[in-house]
Design a protein around this motif. Structure first.
Motif, PDB file in Angstrom:
ATOM      1  N   THR A 195      12.002  10.566  -0.848  1.00  0.00           N
ATOM      2  CA  THR A 195      11.184  11.175   0.208  1.00  0.00           C
ATOM      3  C   THR A 195      11.582  12.620   0.436  1.00  0.00           C
ATOM      4  OG1 THR A 195      10.945   8.995   1.249  1.00  0.00           O
ATOM      5  CG2 THR A 195      10.445  10.922   2.605  1.00  0.00           C
ATOM      6  N   HIS A 227       6.476   5.752  -5.521  1.00  0.00           N
ATOM      7  CA  HIS A 227       6.360   7.060  -4.856  1.00  0.00           C
ATOM      8  C   HIS A 227       5.629   8.045  -5.751  1.00  0.00           C
ATOM      9  CE1 HIS A 227       9.799   7.822  -7.510  1.00  0.00           C
ATOM     10  NE2 HIS A 227      10.394   6.792  -6.949  1.00  0.00           N
ATOM     11  N   THR A 245       4.853   1.441   1.186  1.00  0.00           N
ATOM     12  CA  THR A 245       5.370   1.000   2.492  1.00  0.00           C
ATOM     13  C   THR A 245       6.596   0.115   2.351  1.00  0.00           C
ATOM     14  OG1 THR A 245       3.738  -0.798   2.425  1.00  0.00           O
ATOM     15  CG2 THR A 245       3.160   1.197   3.680  1.00  0.00           C
ATOM     16  N   VAL A 286       0.834  -1.194   0.000  1.00  0.00           N
ATOM     17  CA  VAL A 286       0.000   0.000   0.000  1.00  0.00           C
ATOM     18  C   VAL A 286       0.871   1.248   0.000  1.00  0.00           C
ATOM     19  CG1 VAL A 286      -1.907  -1.151   1.182  1.00  0.00           C
ATOM     20  CG2 VAL A 286      -0.159   0.040   2.524  1.00  0.00           C
ATOM     21  N   LEU A 287       0.257   2.370  -0.344  1.00  0.00           N
ATOM     22  CA  LEU A 287       0.938   3.664  -0.320  1.00  0.00           C
ATOM     23  C   LEU A 287       0.663   4.364   1.004  1.00  0.00           C
ATOM     24  CD1 LEU A 287       0.098   4.970  -3.902  1.00  0.00           C
ATOM     25  CD2 LEU A 287       2.318   4.156  -3.110  1.00  0.00           C
ATOM     26  N   ASP A 288       1.698   4.937   1.573  1.00  0.00           N
ATOM     27  CA  ASP A 288       1.578   5.705   2.807  1.00  0.00           C
ATOM     28  C   ASP A 288       1.761   7.177   2.477  1.00  0.00           C
ATOM     29  OD1 ASP A 288       1.276   6.211   5.481  1.00  0.00           O
ATOM     30  OD2 ASP A 288       3.360   5.806   5.996  1.00  0.00           O
ATOM     31  N   GLY A 289       1.028   8.059   3.161  1.00  0.00           N
ATOM     32  CA  GLY A 289       1.161   9.485   2.902  1.00  0.00           C
ATOM     33  C   GLY A 289      -0.198  10.136   2.759  1.00  0.00           C
ATOM     34  N   ARG A 305       2.917  10.500  -1.504  1.00  0.00           N
ATOM     35  CA  ARG A 305       2.740   9.159  -0.969  1.00  0.00           C
ATOM     36  C   ARG A 305       3.913   8.265  -1.404  1.00  0.00           C
ATOM     37  NH1 ARG A 305      -3.255   7.052  -1.849  1.00  0.00           N
ATOM     38  NH2 ARG A 305      -2.803   6.089   0.159  1.00  0.00           N
TER      39      ARG A 305
END
Length: 535
Positions: free
Chosen positions: A338, A289, A274, A178-181, A271
């Motif tokens: 990031t 990303h 993970t 999954v994507l985090d952000g 985002r």
């Protein structure tokens, strides 16, 4: 499960990141299959900026002349305040990696050039109109179920699969990553135009809280406008030509009647996946990303991913390196990707002031900062951009130099070829670059990884002539700009072992060129005959 097709690497996605990776893999002789679900290459003009590092990668792919023919090299950015008056500009002149820092391009043209470049390689295939619908992994390979537009299914097997299939990556979803952000509520209207008549090549950014806007000229008369939408703006209203052409006329009247190419509404994301690796599947580009557009770094981050992956995939499939080398990909790339997302968010907050008061205060502060020469140079030369360096990964750190840096690319004088960019001498594999001396000539070759392609490049100072005898195994160059002297002096070494992606692997002192047993250093080598003791 019996495979219908077996290759070294499967690349899913024929966008600019996937095609860049395929060209780099082709140059290394890696058997590669590119799978793209669309029937032809992407035609939408999405990204518009290539930076100096990306052009350096195009040089590595031997496509720099073809790419730069369709690029506006070295444009800057002009900032206008809430009253429409200019208050700052970014116009970098440094070219430490061999190219201008900001370059305008048209994505469909770049993708077409990259796709055409694959015809050079017998080891690379492309399957358009094919979709990966399932995948299975074992300890040593990944098998894809691939379906074409007629419903015919094939099984494709490879040791590695790289997902370059975008922000809505199906491969990422199959891996359960999954994507985090965050996804932000602000939306922007993009309007692409053609046949511009105003010759200004620089981007203009209007930091107006009433309607933030950006004007981005491109090659061959292309022009893009981007307008921030407000809460309450309805899609059908802002997509009406009468509406957005009036917004354009308020900025540059001569642009208002230009032919329309495309209009679209988009949101922006900050985002990061993970994890970027699941077994033998790795994510790259937007699959790994999603970067806000304000710094023009989304695609460039993806091209950095491809540059990092290509030589490692060549190493594990062709040069005898262990598979654990692939574990260094995410630790090397995640921190920098990031950091660029954070930079884009900071620029975005400045470009999107919420009120006239906040706009006036922020813009006044920047005006004052630019009165200080050091601050002005920091902004003008784009020095606030995160430095390309590795915090951890495949390199031998020292107490004095805990992070590996991307080597500059100055022009140097080759003994036989004349003035060339440094990478043209370093070659496509590893290289040992250092001051010419009998000790360097005798021992530099022992510093190259066994099994990997490599070159030895001896450097003479700017003030010296080529007097040493010619050696067919050693390239001799002169440091015409003193840039290499500055690097070697700053890193406190006499030579550098350079990776194929131009980050340094190891800094070499005089004691390393004596032939005496060396003290083990902290680091790890994944090739059959380690250069130093492993961790």
């Amino acid at each position: 499960m019996n495979a219908d097709v077996q290759v070294d690497v499967i690349v899913v996605g024929a966008g600019p990141v996937g095609l860049t990776l395929a060209n780099l893999l082709g140059s290394h002789g890696v058997r590669t299959l590119v799978i793209e679900k669309n029937p032809k290459i992407e035609g939408e003009p999405r990204a518009v900026t290539l930076d100096d590092e990306s052009l350096r990668t195009m040089q590595a792919a031997n496509l720099i002349d073809e790419v730069t023919r369709d690029v506006v090299l070295g444009y800057g950015v002009q900032y206008f305040d809430w009253q429409g008056k200019p208050f700052a500009s970014i116009q970098p002149t440094r070219q430490e990696y061999g190219y201008p820092k900001r370059n305008a391009f048209r994505q469909p043209v770049l993708v077409s050039t990259l796709n055409d470049g694959l015809a050079r390689f017998a080891t690379v295939q492309t399957w358009f109109g094919h979709e990966v619908v399932a995948l299975q992994q074992t300890i040593d390979h990944v098998t894809c179920t691939v379906k074409n537009q007629d419903g015919h299914t094939q099984f494709v097997c490879a040791p590695w699969l790289i997902a370059c299939d975008g922000g809505r990556s199906a491969v990422r979803e199959m891996c359960g990553i999954v994507l985090d952000g965050a996804t932000y509520p602000e939306r922007w209207l993009i309007v692409d135009l053609a046949e511009r008549t105003v010759p200004l090549r620089h981007t203009q950014t209007f930091c107006d809280p009433r309607r933030p806007a950006i004007r981005l000229p491109g090659p061959q008369g292309a022009l893009r406008y981007e307008f921030m939408l407000r809460e309450g703006d309805r899609d059908e209203d802002v997509l009406n030509e009468t509406t957005f052409r009036s917004w354009i006329a308020a900025r540059v009247a001569d642009d208002a009647a230009l032919p329309l190419v495309r209009k679209a509404i988009y949101g922006f994301h900050a985002r990061v996946a993970t994890r970027w690796k699941e077994g033998r599947v790795l994510l790259a580009g937007d699959a790994a990303h999603l970067t806000p557009p304000f710094a023009g770094q989304g695609l460039n981050s993806g091209i950095r991913d491809a540059t990092n992956l290509a030589w490692k995939l060549a190493a594990v499939t062709r040069w005898g390196a262990g598979d654990e080398l692939m574990e260094t990909y995410e630790p090397e790339r995640r921190p920098h990707a990031t950091a660029l997302i954070r930079m884009a968010l900071r620029i975005g907050s400045f470009m999107q002031p919420k009120t006239v008061l906040s706009a006036a205060l922020g813009q006044a502060a920047l005006r004052l900062a630019c009165l200080i020469p050091a601050c002005r140079n920091y902004i003008l030369q784009l020095r606030f951009k995160p430095k390309p360096e590795l915090i951890s990964g495949y390199f031998i750190s020292t107490q004095a130099q805990p992070r590996a840096e991307l080597l500059p690319q100055p022009q140097v004088q080759h003994r036989d070829l004349g003035l060339v960019r440094l990478d043209a001498v370093l070659g496509s594999g590893f290289a040992v670059l250092g001051w010419d001396s009998p000790a360097f000539r005798a021992h530099a070759g022992k510093l190259l990884p066994s099994g990997a392609p490599g070159r030895i490049v001896a450097v003479v100072p700017c003030e010296d002539d080529f007097l040493a005898p010619a050696d067919p195994d050693i390239a001799l160059i002169r440091d015409t700009s003193n840039e290499l002297r500055n690097v070697l002096d700053r890193l406190q070494c006499v030579a550098i072992v350079v990776r194929p992606d131009r980050y340094w692997y190891r800094l070499v002192g005089p004691q390393d060129l004596t032939g005496a047993p060396q003290v083990p250093q902290r680091g790890i080598d994944f090739f059959p005959k380690p250069m130093t003791s492993p961790l």
